[in-house]
Design a protein around this motif. Sequence first.
Motif, PDB file in Angstrom:
ATOM      1  N   LYS A   1       0.852  -1.185   0.000  1.00  0.00           N
ATOM      2  CA  LYS A   1       0.000   0.000   0.000  1.00  0.00           C
ATOM      3  C   LYS A   1       0.885   1.231   0.000  1.00  0.00           C
ATOM      4  N   ASP A   2       0.653   2.095  -0.973  1.00  0.00           N
ATOM      5  CA  ASP A   2       1.461   3.309  -1.125  1.00  0.00           C
ATOM      6  C   ASP A   2       2.941   2.919  -1.200  1.00  0.00           C
ATOM      7  N   LYS A   3       3.736   3.337  -0.252  1.00  0.00           N
ATOM      8  CA  LYS A   3       5.177   3.055  -0.259  1.00  0.00           C
ATOM      9  C   LYS A   3       5.566   2.051   0.818  1.00  0.00           C
ATOM     10  N   VAL A   4       4.598   1.259   1.270  1.00  0.00           N
ATOM     11  CA  VAL A   4       4.824   0.315   2.361  1.00  0.00           C
ATOM     12  C   VAL A   4       4.509  -1.105   1.901  1.00  0.00           C
ATOM     13  N   ILE A   5       5.377  -2.046   2.276  1.00  0.00           N
ATOM     14  CA  ILE A   5       5.144  -3.476   2.056  1.00  0.00           C
ATOM     15  C   ILE A   5       5.063  -4.151   3.418  1.00  0.00           C
ATOM     16  N   TYR A   6       4.022  -4.935   3.607  1.00  0.00           N
ATOM     17  CA  TYR A   6       3.887  -5.740   4.829  1.00  0.00           C
ATOM     18  C   TYR A   6       4.013  -7.207   4.459  1.00  0.00           C
ATOM     19  N   MET A   7       4.692  -7.964   5.323  1.00  0.00           N
ATOM     20  CA  MET A   7       4.794  -9.413   5.115  1.00  0.00           C
ATOM     21  C   MET A   7       4.852 -10.112   6.459  1.00  0.00           C
ATOM     22  N   SER A   8       4.314 -11.320   6.511  1.00  0.00           N
ATOM     23  CA  SER A   8       4.471 -12.156   7.700  1.00  0.00           C
ATOM     24  C   SER A   8       5.158 -13.452   7.273  1.00  0.00           C
ATOM     25  N   TRP A   9       6.009 -13.981   8.143  1.00  0.00           N
ATOM     26  CA  TRP A   9       6.780 -15.172   7.791  1.00  0.00           C
ATOM     27  C   TRP A   9       7.213 -15.910   9.052  1.00  0.00           C
ATOM     28  N   LYS A  10       7.525 -17.187   8.887  1.00  0.00           N
ATOM     29  CA  LYS A  10       7.851 -18.044  10.022  1.00  0.00           C
ATOM     30  C   LYS A  10       9.187 -18.762   9.790  1.00  0.00           C
ATOM     31  N   PRO A  11      10.245 -18.313  10.462  1.00  0.00           N
ATOM     32  CA  PRO A  11      11.522 -19.024  10.351  1.00  0.00           C
ATOM     33  C   PRO A  11      11.506 -20.385  11.044  1.00  0.00           C
ATOM     34  N   TRP A  12      10.687 -20.529  12.099  1.00  0.00           N
ATOM     35  CA  TRP A  12      10.418 -21.799  12.757  1.00  0.00           C
ATOM     36  C   TRP A  12       8.906 -21.903  12.961  1.00  0.00           C
ATOM     37  N   HIS A  13       8.432 -23.068  13.297  1.00  0.00           N
ATOM     38  CA  HIS A  13       6.985 -23.237  13.446  1.00  0.00           C
ATOM     39  C   HIS A  13       6.428 -22.429  14.607  1.00  0.00           C
ATOM     40  N   ASP A  14       7.280 -22.124  15.608  1.00  0.00           N
ATOM     41  CA  ASP A  14       6.798 -21.411  16.780  1.00  0.00           C
ATOM     42  C   ASP A  14       7.363 -19.990  16.881  1.00  0.00           C
ATOM     43  N   VAL A  15       7.845 -19.480  15.766  1.00  0.00           N
ATOM     44  CA  VAL A  15       8.329 -18.098  15.710  1.00  0.00           C
ATOM     45  C   VAL A  15       7.668 -17.414  14.518  1.00  0.00           C
ATOM     46  N   GLU A  16       6.977 -16.308  14.781  1.00  0.00           N
ATOM     47  CA  GLU A  16       6.339 -15.551  13.708  1.00  0.00           C
ATOM     48  C   GLU A  16       6.932 -14.153  13.648  1.00  0.00           C
ATOM     49  N   VAL A  17       7.212 -13.713  12.432  1.00  0.00           N
ATOM     50  CA  VAL A  17       7.754 -12.375  12.211  1.00  0.00           C
ATOM     51  C   VAL A  17       6.790 -11.595  11.324  1.00  0.00           C
ATOM     52  N   GLN A  18       6.455 -10.399  11.759  1.00  0.00           N
ATOM     53  CA  GLN A  18       5.731  -9.459  10.901  1.00  0.00           C
ATOM     54  C   GLN A  18       6.693  -8.314  10.570  1.00  0.00           C
ATOM     55  N   THR A  19       6.798  -7.991   9.291  1.00  0.00           N
ATOM     56  CA  THR A  19       7.724  -6.953   8.853  1.00  0.00           C
ATOM     57  C   THR A  19       6.984  -5.917   8.032  1.00  0.00           C
ATOM     58  N   TRP A  20       7.207  -4.633   8.366  1.00  0.00           N
ATOM     59  CA  TRP A  20       6.734  -3.515   7.566  1.00  0.00           C
ATOM     60  C   TRP A  20       7.968  -2.874   6.925  1.00  0.00           C
ATOM     61  N   LEU A  21       7.952  -2.728   5.629  1.00  0.00           N
ATOM     62  CA  LEU A  21       9.091  -2.205   4.877  1.00  0.00           C
ATOM     63  C   LEU A  21       8.672  -0.888   4.218  1.00  0.00           C
ATOM     64  N   VAL A  22       9.318   0.203   4.610  1.00  0.00           N
ATOM     65  CA  VAL A  22       8.986   1.529   4.083  1.00  0.00           C
ATOM     66  C   VAL A  22      10.020   1.889   3.020  1.00  0.00           C
ATOM     67  N   ALA A  23       9.592   1.901   1.751  1.00  0.00           N
ATOM     68  CA  ALA A  23      10.517   2.073   0.632  1.00  0.00           C
ATOM     69  C   ALA A  23      11.020   3.501   0.519  1.00  0.00           C
ATOM     70  N   GLY A  24      12.222   3.634   0.016  1.00  0.00           N
ATOM     71  CA  GLY A  24      12.812   4.941  -0.226  1.00  0.00           C
ATOM     72  C   GLY A  24      14.320   4.829  -0.323  1.00  0.00           C
ATOM     73  N   ALA A  25      14.981   5.942  -0.626  1.00  0.00           N
ATOM     74  CA  ALA A  25      16.438   5.981  -0.693  1.00  0.00           C
ATOM     75  C   ALA A  25      16.883   7.436  -0.551  1.00  0.00           C
ATOM     76  N   PRO A  26      18.043   7.693   0.086  1.00  0.00           N
ATOM     77  CA  PRO A  26      19.013   6.695   0.534  1.00  0.00           C
ATOM     78  C   PRO A  26      18.608   5.965   1.814  1.00  0.00           C
ATOM     79  N   TRP A  27      17.572   6.487   2.520  1.00  0.00           N
ATOM     80  CA  TRP A  27      17.101   5.813   3.724  1.00  0.00           C
ATOM     81  C   TRP A  27      15.854   4.987   3.432  1.00  0.00           C
ATOM     82  N   HIS A  28      15.760   3.819   4.037  1.00  0.00           N
ATOM     83  CA  HIS A  28      14.472   3.137   4.148  1.00  0.00           C
ATOM     84  C   HIS A  28      14.358   2.574   5.564  1.00  0.00           C
ATOM     85  N   VAL A  29      13.144   2.226   5.949  1.00  0.00           N
ATOM     86  CA  VAL A  29      12.864   1.812   7.325  1.00  0.00           C
ATOM     87  C   VAL A  29      12.245   0.417   7.323  1.00  0.00           C
TER      88      VAL A  29
END
Length: 618
Positions: A454-482
């Motif tokens: 949405k707009d300049k933001v990407i959201y994703m959820s992922w599981k490196p292990w079955h009992d660990v969940e990660v939610q990541t929000w990625l704010v696009a841009g340069a030279p800085w991104h968040v």
Amino acid sequence: MLTSQLPHPVSNNLLQSKEDMQYAMQQLCRPLIAYYSTGKSRLKLGVTGAGHSEDKAGIEGFSRVLWGLVPLVAGGGESELWDICLEGIRNGTNPSHAEYWGEAGNFDQLLVEMAAFGFGLLLAPEQIWGPLDVEERQRFYDWLNQINKKKLHDCNWLFFQVIVNVGFKNIGMPYDTELMASNLDRIDTFYLGNGWYSDGEQGHCDYYGPFAIHYYSLLYAKFMEEEDPQRSSLYKERAALFAQQFIYWFTEEGDALPYGRSLTYRFSQSAFWSALVYAGVEPFPMGVMKGLIIRNLRWWLNQPIFHADGTLSIGYSYPNLVMSENYNATGSPYWALKTFLPLALEEDHQFWSVPELPLPVLEPYCTQIEPRMIVYRQHSSDHVLAFNAGNKATNEHTHTSAKYEKFVYSNAFGFSVPRAEWGLAQSACDSMLALSEGDNLFRVKRKIEEYWIKDKVIYMSWKPWHDVEVQTWLVAGAPWHVRVHCITSARPIDAADGGFALGISNERWQEELLEKSALVHSSYGASGVTALYGWNEAVSIQPNANTNVIHPRTHIPFLTASLPSGTTWLASGIYGQPGDTCLTEWHSSKPTVELKQQQLIVRTGDASNHEFLRIAQF
């Protein structure tokens, strides 16, 4: 970028005319002559292995060169390799000869290589079919016709049967119309919209779309326009749509975004534009497409991608087996010659007379829904970044996570692949969140569960292990991104968020480390990280050599933290700026986060302090 200490003679070729491009093909092919087998049916360029046999690797080397030689001779050019290739075809398709290419099995590498011969029958029937006598023609046909009786992988491979059959049609030999239609119908199911194909069902969107599926589609449209006008028109329409987004992957200088697998095919990055020109499709003015092709070729031919003998190496911007695929044999890189398709055009074609034009004016941001990306173009530094959600499915190709699952891909910084999983230096996880159970073995994102853009933001959820969940929000841009991460774990874990991999050369680099920020800068630019929320410290790691696709030696800054069980929030500011003026915005425009009424508010570091992201229920 790297420069070669011993430049290939082709690097001085300005590629300004058809004669220049013909000569470039001759320059690229001349070093191959010494490596043909006695019977000329195999081309063996080294001793490194691939997943298929050494014998089939020699056949692969032979066939791959045809992707450039066929357009050369079809367009009136000459090559001292052509008679060698004809002798190789005679002997390779003769069951009584010691160098017979053999019987193909299901999913066989031989089936891949047959497409180059179908390509030859399409573009240059007089040169490849005409010199054969009646018996030689029958043997050639019989050997190629095996492809109609074998199973192929359910991906771009299906087009190999199509190209061979259209080639049969072009020389008046029997061909399988039902199989062609079945394969093309199946490939249609890979179509996602806006010109994008996945490489198979639930496959990735990568260069196999432009340099394989679209390339073969446009060949089909060119040669089957009268017999199949509806499908031919559809293929041209889809290619024109795709061009509107694919152009964002290229820079004004000529290089393109390194992303995905099979990057050792190098300047096949621009083969799509060559196929558009050949098929008569102009989504952009001819001069723009010419510029895209020629500048990409010039950029590549000035990289140190050649062995000392002048042959192409396996690797990306330099010889590198670490990043290669299991199917990359010594002759594999010559698939790059597909970009020379315009050589088949007549002398009076406008491609040869029109002046090169620069890229059109492109927007800074381009959301590309089908590959789940936001492509950002930092025009001031010719920097192209693809902010990436990742994929819901994965595969068993080499380094799939590194090639498809990083948060951002950059033409200037490239990306890195792991040498091992022991520690950050061996895992080389730039532009990734790496997690460990405390044993110094790191896991990264392999696939996603959910995502949105949405707009300049990407959201994703992922599981490196079955009992660990990660939610990541990625704010696009340069030279800085968040990046903002919400990690919910059933046990304590260690976390490290990697910045860009910065190339270093001859020890000429500097490092600035504070408690919660790290910056590395060199002649190639600057890469930095700063803790916005939750991180314990910042470090700078020199990964193992040859892990990055562009630079043999790199430094990667990381933010690190030891996390308790439960839910932890982390926010990272990531800085990447190529070029000499790389530090200006590091000091003046850092992003910030703010806690306000149980909300996490992320602000970019630009002058307007624009609010990009508000995460509720923090």
